[in-house]
Structure formats: structure tokens, C-alpha cells
Design a protein around this motif. Structure first.
Motif, PDB file in Angstrom:
ATOM      1  N   ARG A 500       3.221 -24.763 -14.428  1.00 14.19           N
ATOM      2  CA  ARG A 500       3.669 -24.829 -15.821  1.00 14.19           C
ATOM      3  C   ARG A 500       3.640 -26.284 -16.299  1.00 14.19           C
ATOM      4  O   ARG A 500       3.170 -26.582 -17.391  1.00 14.19           O
ATOM      5  CB  ARG A 500       5.089 -24.270 -15.867  1.00 14.19           C
ATOM      6  N   ALA A 501       4.142 -27.172 -15.456  1.00 13.42           N
ATOM      7  CA  ALA A 501       4.174 -28.586 -15.828  1.00 13.42           C
ATOM      8  C   ALA A 501       2.750 -29.170 -15.874  1.00 13.42           C
ATOM      9  O   ALA A 501       2.451 -30.013 -16.715  1.00 13.42           O
ATOM     10  CB  ALA A 501       5.033 -29.369 -14.844  1.00 13.42           C
ATOM     11  N   MET A 502       1.874 -28.698 -14.968  1.00 13.81           N
ATOM     12  CA  MET A 502       0.470 -29.137 -14.991  1.00 13.81           C
ATOM     13  C   MET A 502      -0.140 -28.797 -16.342  1.00 13.81           C
ATOM     14  O   MET A 502      -0.859 -29.591 -16.937  1.00 13.81           O
ATOM     15  CB  MET A 502      -0.345 -28.393 -13.927  1.00 13.81           C
ATOM     16  N   LEU A 503       0.132 -27.591 -16.779  1.00 15.39           N
ATOM     17  CA  LEU A 503      -0.438 -27.098 -18.018  1.00 15.39           C
ATOM     18  C   LEU A 503       0.081 -27.924 -19.196  1.00 15.39           C
ATOM     19  O   LEU A 503      -0.649 -28.252 -20.112  1.00 15.39           O
ATOM     20  CB  LEU A 503      -0.051 -25.632 -18.191  1.00 15.39           C
ATOM     21  N   ARG A 504       1.344 -28.260 -19.134  1.00 14.49           N
ATOM     22  CA  ARG A 504       1.930 -29.042 -20.224  1.00 14.49           C
ATOM     23  C   ARG A 504       1.285 -30.410 -20.290  1.00 14.49           C
ATOM     24  O   ARG A 504       1.145 -30.979 -21.361  1.00 14.49           O
ATOM     25  CB  ARG A 504       3.439 -29.146 -20.007  1.00 14.49           C
ATOM     26  N   ASP A 505       0.908 -30.937 -19.139  1.00 13.00           N
ATOM     27  CA  ASP A 505       0.207 -32.204 -19.078  1.00 13.00           C
ATOM     28  C   ASP A 505       0.955 -33.291 -19.844  1.00 13.00           C
ATOM     29  O   ASP A 505       0.369 -34.034 -20.628  1.00 13.00           O
ATOM     30  CB  ASP A 505      -1.226 -32.022 -19.634  1.00 13.00           C
ATOM     31  N   ALA A 506       2.257 -33.372 -19.627  1.00 13.63           N
ATOM     32  CA  ALA A 506       3.069 -34.336 -20.365  1.00 13.63           C
ATOM     33  C   ALA A 506       2.972 -35.718 -19.720  1.00 13.63           C
ATOM     34  O   ALA A 506       2.854 -35.819 -18.507  1.00 13.63           O
ATOM     35  CB  ALA A 506       4.524 -33.858 -20.371  1.00 13.63           C
ATOM     36  N   PRO A 507       3.033 -36.777 -20.531  1.00 11.77           N
ATOM     37  CA  PRO A 507       2.945 -38.132 -19.969  1.00 11.77           C
ATOM     38  C   PRO A 507       4.172 -38.526 -19.149  1.00 11.77           C
ATOM     39  O   PRO A 507       4.095 -39.421 -18.328  1.00 11.77           O
ATOM     40  CB  PRO A 507       2.784 -39.025 -21.195  1.00 11.77           C
ATOM     41  N   VAL A 508       5.308 -37.878 -19.413  1.00  7.01           N
ATOM     42  CA  VAL A 508       6.518 -38.193 -18.654  1.00  7.01           C
ATOM     43  C   VAL A 508       6.891 -36.980 -17.807  1.00  7.01           C
ATOM     44  O   VAL A 508       6.927 -35.854 -18.298  1.00  7.01           O
ATOM     45  CB  VAL A 508       7.693 -38.543 -19.592  1.00  7.01           C
ATOM     46  N   LEU A 509       7.175 -37.247 -16.540  1.00  7.67           N
ATOM     47  CA  LEU A 509       7.491 -36.149 -15.638  1.00  7.67           C
ATOM     48  C   LEU A 509       8.839 -36.413 -14.972  1.00  7.67           C
ATOM     49  O   LEU A 509       9.059 -37.490 -14.422  1.00  7.67           O
ATOM     50  CB  LEU A 509       6.383 -36.056 -14.588  1.00  7.67           C
ATOM     51  N   LEU A 510       9.724 -35.441 -15.071  1.00 14.23           N
ATOM     52  CA  LEU A 510      11.020 -35.552 -14.399  1.00 14.23           C
ATOM     53  C   LEU A 510      11.024 -34.546 -13.259  1.00 14.23           C
ATOM     54  O   LEU A 510      10.836 -33.349 -13.474  1.00 14.23           O
ATOM     55  CB  LEU A 510      12.165 -35.240 -15.374  1.00 14.23           C
ATOM     56  N   LEU A 511      11.258 -35.063 -12.078  1.00 16.34           N
ATOM     57  CA  LEU A 511      11.062 -34.228 -10.909  1.00 16.34           C
ATOM     58  C   LEU A 511      12.307 -34.243 -10.056  1.00 16.34           C
ATOM     59  O   LEU A 511      12.800 -35.303  -9.699  1.00 16.34           O
ATOM     60  CB  LEU A 511       9.910 -34.864 -10.140  1.00 16.34           C
ATOM     61  N   ASP A 512      12.808 -33.070  -9.763  1.00 13.72           N
ATOM     62  CA  ASP A 512      13.937 -32.996  -8.842  1.00 13.72           C
ATOM     63  C   ASP A 512      13.407 -32.354  -7.569  1.00 13.72           C
ATOM     64  O   ASP A 512      13.191 -31.145  -7.525  1.00 13.72           O
ATOM     65  CB  ASP A 512      15.062 -32.164  -9.476  1.00 13.72           C
TER      66      ASP A 512
END
Ligand code: ADP
Length: 595
Positions: A500-512
Motif C-alpha cells: 500500500r505504501a509502495m503504491l502511495r509512493d510518498a516522499p516521506v515514510l514513517l516506519l514502525d
């Protein structure tokens, strides 16, 4: 329930609340109401006529034996009832349609309102409470408005028409019949007071039922593994009993109007008979007028009874309306500023500048003067003991809350000055226990970017190491995941969230990062996918893996709401302190050295 609450819903408070409800929701439909009033007027008029015609039935047919009028009178009666039937139909259909529109509008408005709330709003209103307000109380809005409209339009007009018939047929007798009105009004107002308390308590039990079902469903694994079924059963039983007892009490109180009204109705009829008997003895009775009068009196009885109960029934609905407004009046606490700017879709640094934040004014600060930077396009790791404030930092970047002091900026722009849509597009997050929507695997990945094509969804799934296991399902991408992804393993859920996050391809990634909940194999698949996801993005990661901290450009050690150390892995190991202690404690070097 406090005294002030009682006063709030007193008769005046209720009137005020009703007017608000009507002007906010009903007034828009005034045209429909006007039309339905016309039909209700017809119902009232034909009801009056059906009593009026009794005089001719008796006098012309029975007393004067007027043959010529038998058929016209019979046809007249048919005509009256046909018109009454059609008018009733039209009035009910129109009112119901408007009522359903009102429910739909209220629900849409509620949902918008709920979505605009800060995250902690959902701590104050449980899901059960919200669900009950959405379904049960939104219906109260319709019921309350329709009740008042039909009472005025149909019952009140009918009562006027019938009273007019009575007064016209025999004014003296009308005075006698109306003697029963004052005791009726007095008796009913006493019942109103009792119904309010019961209605409020019923709502609380209803909400508890929904909460318990929901907890049992979502927490079914915990419930089963800790053998909590008896506890849940007991809670549920208590809530169910609560609703049952309240419903019984409501029925008892509203039905209590019946003995009162029946008795008074009987008294009214008896008084009329006494009066009429006396007139007959005196020799000046008109039998047609008498029957017409009695018919009007008997017909007046139902609308009078409904009007008398109006306040009792309305009171119960208005409690629902009050609870609805309680929700609607909860101020949204996170606003989009007017003229909020968009963010460019390039990697941008994230900066915290002396940020202070408390979840609760009375609590210890969760963040206290936090300043740090996460450089653009690189990975920054946050480490530190649990409860230190790492998740809070994420929440402030996503603007689930606004800081009390200091500023949070992305690419030099304060997050509060970035439009919601642009902020959501710029930031993607993957948590330890990602939430999946009830629906197919495909839809869950698509949530990352709704306009993505099928190829893009699959490409994202491949990059996330998810394509393989998804293709292994008999229904592939069309497999339903079940509420909150209960049909998938922890590692699978995470990989769907990564896709899902890959698809969003957002410049900022918050990862837990997941701690140890995954087995070694699925952990390495997840880790691989995450490494792929992080490339070229400004990544902030709550790190639990040695490879992550080693490869991070920068590490910030967060403890007690403060940044206590910052630097690269090598710097921090060298300088000793909390980081090196944590490192020895937290990172199992044997397991992770391979990375
Ligand atoms: P970490 O992610 O480092 O474990 P958190 O940011 O979750 O730490 O928590 C920081 C502090 O804020 C803790 O004291 C925690 O109890 C408190 N806290 C976290 N979330 C909430 C919340 N929703 N409401 C109130 N207090 C909270």
C-alpha cells in the motif's frame, strides 16, 4: 445524571432543541411539508365531515324517512372515505420520504464531523457509542420531526374539525364534553418526567451492547486464549438486561397514558349522555345533532389521545436527538488553515524545533523541547525505551495532533500550513500492526492510491514481497481479508501494508518496525520489502533491527520525551551512554549480523 442535565432537557430546553433540529434539518424540505400539510388538512376535513353527515343520516333517513336522499347520502359517505384514504396515503408517503432524507443527511453530516476530529476524539467516544448514535439516534431525528408534524397537521387539525362539528351541532354539550380536558393534560405531564430518565439510560445500555459485540469480534483471539467468554457473556447479559428493562419501563410509562385517557374518554361520553338524556326529557332534543355529536366525540378521541401522548413519545426521541447534537457539537480540533499550501512531491527534510506536546493538560509532557532533523531522502532512526515519545513524534508529523509549543516542518513548511490532502499524499506510514479494511486484498492495496491501475497494484505487491503469497490464495487478489485482516498472518498483513505504501509512493515514510512478533523467515521477507520501500525517501523509522540502525544516516535516541543522543551508529557506539546500553540490550547481534 445530574440536575443540570435534567434541566437541559426540560420542556423549554426540549423546545429549543426541537426548533434547532427542525431548522437545521427539516426546514429545507418545507415544500414537501407544505404539500403533506394540505393532505393532512384533507384528512382532518374528511374526518370532520364523516361526523357531520351523521346528522343527515339520522334526521333525513330515520326521522323524516326521506327516500330521495338515501342514495346521495350513501354516496357522500363513500366519497368522504375515499378522499380520506387517498389523502392519508399521500401524507404518509411524503412524510416518510422526507424523514428518510433527514436521516441520510444527518448521518452524512455526522460522518464528516467525526472524520474531522482529532485522533483522541475516538478515545472519548467508543465505537459502540458512535455506532449507536449513527443508527439509533439519527432515526430519532426523523421520528421527532415527523411526530410533531403529524401531530400538528393531522391530529390537531382533526381535533379542530371535530370540535367545530361538536360546537356547531350542540354548543352546550360541547362545553360539557370539554370538562375532561384539564385532568387529561395534568395527568400526562406527570408521565413525561419519568420517561426522560429511562430513555437516556436505555441509550447507554444500547451502546454497551454494540461495544461488547465489537470487542468480542476484534479481540476474539484474546477472548478465546484467555478464556474470557464468561466475562464477555456477563457484560453482554448485563447490557441486554439493561435495554430490556428500560424498554419495559418505557412501554409501561407510555402505556400509562391509556388507562388515563380511556377513563377520561368514558367520563366525557357519560357526561354527554347525561346531558342529552336530560334534554330529551325536557323535550328539545335533535336526534341527528346528538348522533353527529357523539360520532365527532368518539372520532376526536384517538387524535386527542395521540396529542396527549405527544410529549411523552417526543421526549423519548428528543433524548436521542440530544445525544446526536452532543456528537455534532464536539468541536473539531484540527483545522485545515485557509490557504493551506501543497507540498512538492520531492524528498524533503523533516525538522522538529523545540516541540512540546501533552496528550492531556494534566499529564506529563509526552514530548519536551524535542529538536532534531531527518535529512531529505535518507533514513533516520529513532530508538529508545518504550514510552519515550517515538510514536508521538510520528503522530505530530501526520498531524493527528498539533504541538503545544515549537514547530514541525516538512521541507521547511510547517505541517499546520500544509493542506490535509497534500500532507496525506506526502506521508505514508507502515506500522507494526497495520490496519486492513474489510474487503479484498486488492482493495486494501489500492487504498494506497485509489487511481492506481491493476499493473501498478501488482508491481507494488511484487516489490513488497507480497505477490507470491497472494497468488497462492485460491482467489488471489480477490481474497477477502476479513475484518482487520484476521485471515492473514502478521507478516502477510505487514507486506500488504508495505505494498500500500509502495503504491502511495510518498516522499516521506514513517516506519514502525515490527519487534519480534514475526518468525525469522517472514521477518526477512518483510525486512527486504521495507529496504526496497525506503530507497530515496525521507524515512523516519522506529528501529528494532540492527541493520536499520547501522544503515541509518542519523540516529536519535529518544527518552522521556527528549532527544538524549544523536549521531551515526559508529559515533554513538563510541561515545557510550544510553545508545550503547540499548544496543547491547535490544539488538540481538547473533540474529541480525547477517543483514
Ligand atoms: P514510544 O512510541 O516511544 O513508546 P509514545 O509516543 O507512544 O512512546 O508515548 C509517549 C508518552 O505519551 C507515554 O508516556 C505514553 O503513555 C503517552 N501516550 C501515548 N499515547 C497516548 C494517548 N493516546 N493518550 C495519552 N497518552 C499517551
Amino acid at each position: 445524571m445530574t440536575d443540570t442535565k435534567e434541566k437541559e432537557t426540560g420542556l423549554w430546553g426540549m423546545r429549543h432543541l426541537f426548533l434547532r433540529l427542525f431548522f437545521e434539518n427539516g426546514w429545507r424540505h418545507w415544500r414537501s411539508y407544505a404539500i403533506s400539510f394540505v393532505f393532512m388538512g384533507l384528512v382532518a376535513a374528511t374526518t370532520g365531515l364523516s361526523a357531520w353527515i351523521m346528522r343527515d343520516v339520522i334526521n333525513e333517513i330515520f326521522v323524516d324517512k326521506n327516500r330521495a336522499l338515501i342514495v346521495p347520502i350513501a354516496l357522500g359517505v363513500v366519497a368522504i372515505f375515499v378522499v380520506k384514504g387517498i389523502a392519508t396515503y399521500a401524507q404518509v408517503v411524503i412524510l416518510t420520504r422526507v424523514g428518510n432524507r433527514i436521516i441520510a443527511d444527518v448521518q452524512a453530516r455526522l460522518f464528516d464531523h467525526v472524520l474531522s476530529q482529532r485522533v483522541d476524539f475516538f478515545d472519548r467516544f467508543s465505537i459502540g457509542d458512535l455506532a449507536t448514535r449513527f443508527s439509533h439516534n439519527a432515526q430519532s431525528a426523523r421520528e421527532a420531526i415527523n411526530l410533531v408534524v403529524t401531530s400538528i397537521g393531522r391530529d390537531f387539525f382533526s381535533l379542530i374539525a371535530l370540535t367545530a362539528v361538536m360546537v356547531l351541532q350542540d354548543p352546550g354539550m360541547a362545553m360539557v364534553a370539554l370538562l375532561v380536558a384539564p385532568p387529561a393534560i395534568f395527568g400526562v405531564t406527570r408521565l413525561i418526567r419519568q420517561i426522560k430518565a429511562v430513555a437516556r439510560a436505555e441509550f447507554l445500555s444500547l451502546a454497551k451492547i454494540v461495544t461488547t459485540i465489537q470487542e468480542s469480534a476484534i479481540g476474539i483471539r484474546v477472548v478465546k486464549s484467555f478464556a474470557l467468554e464468561p466475562v464477555m457473556r456477563k457484560e453482554m447479559q448485563a447490557a441486554i438486561d439493561g435495554v430490556r428493562q428500560r424498554s419495559d419501563a418505557m412501554a409501561r410509562i407510555s402505556a400509562a397514558t391509556s388507562p388515563l385517557m380511556e377513563t377520561l374518554g368514558g367520563v366525557a361520553i357519560a357526561l354527554v349522555i347525561l346531558y342529552a338524556g336530560w334534554r330529551v326529557v325536557a323535550g328539545d332534543a335533535d336526534p341527528g345533532a346528538f348522533f353527529s355529536f357523539i360520532t365527532a366525540l368518539l372520532l376526536a378521541y384517538e387524535p386527542a389521545k395521540r396529542l396527549a401522548r405527544l410529549n411523552v413519545t417526543l421526549q423519548a426521541q428528543m433524548i436521542g436527538v440530544e445525544l446526536l447534537y452532543q456528537l455534532l457539537d464536539a468541536e473539531p480540533q484540527i483545522w485545515e488553515k485557509t490557504g493551506a499550501a501543497a507540498l512538492p512531491r520531492d524528498p524533503a527534510p523533516i525538522r522538529f524545533d523545540r516541540v512540546g506536546f501533552r496528550y492531556d493538560p494534566a499529564a506529563m509532557p509526552a514530548l519536551d523541547g524535542v529538536s532534531f532533523e531527518a535529512p531529505a531522502g535518507q533514513t533516520t532512526a529513532l530508538v529508545g525505551p518504550s514510552g519515550g515519545g517515538k510514536s508521538t513524534i510520528f503522530a505530530l508529523i501526520e498531524r493527528f495532533y498539533d504541538p503545544d509549543e515549537g514547530s514541525v516542518t516538512i521541507g521547511g513548511k510547517d505541517v499546520s500550513a500544509i493542506s490535509f490532502s497534500s500532507l496525506r499524499e506526502a506521508v505514508a506510514s507502515v506500522s507494526q500492526n497495520p490496519f486492513l479494511f474489510d474487503g479484498t486484498v486488492y482493495r486494501n492495496i489500492l487504498m494506497g492510491r485509489l487511481d492506481a491501475t491493476e499493473e501498478e497494484v501488482m508491481a507494488a505487491a511484487k516489490d513488497a514481497n507480497a505477490h507470491e503469497f497472494i497468488s497462492g490464495f485460491p482467489e488471489g487478489y480477490e481474497t477477502r481479508v476479513g475484518e482487520d485482516g484476521t485471515r492473514l498472518s502478521g507478516g502477510q498483513r505487514q507486506r500488504i501494508a508495505i505494498a500500500r505504501a509502495m503504491l502511495r509512493d510518498a516522499p516521506v515514510l514513517l516506519l514502525d518496525e515490527a519487534t519480534s512478533s514475526l518468525d525469522a523467515q517472514s521477518e526477512s521477507k518483510v525486512a527486504e520489502a521495507l529496504d526496497r520501500l525506503m530507497v530515496g525517501r525521507t524515512t523516519l523509522v522506529i528501529a528494532h533491527r540492527l541493520s536499520t540502525v547501522r544503515h541509518a544516516a542519523l540516529i536519535h535516541v529518544i527518552e522521556g520525551g527528549k532527544v538524549v543522543q544523536s549521531g551515526s551508529h559508529a559515533d554513538l557506539m563510541q561515545s557510550g551512554g544510553l545508545y550503547s546500553q540499548l544496543h547491547d540490550l535490544q539488538f540481538d547481534t547473533n540474529r541480525d549480523d547477517a543483514a
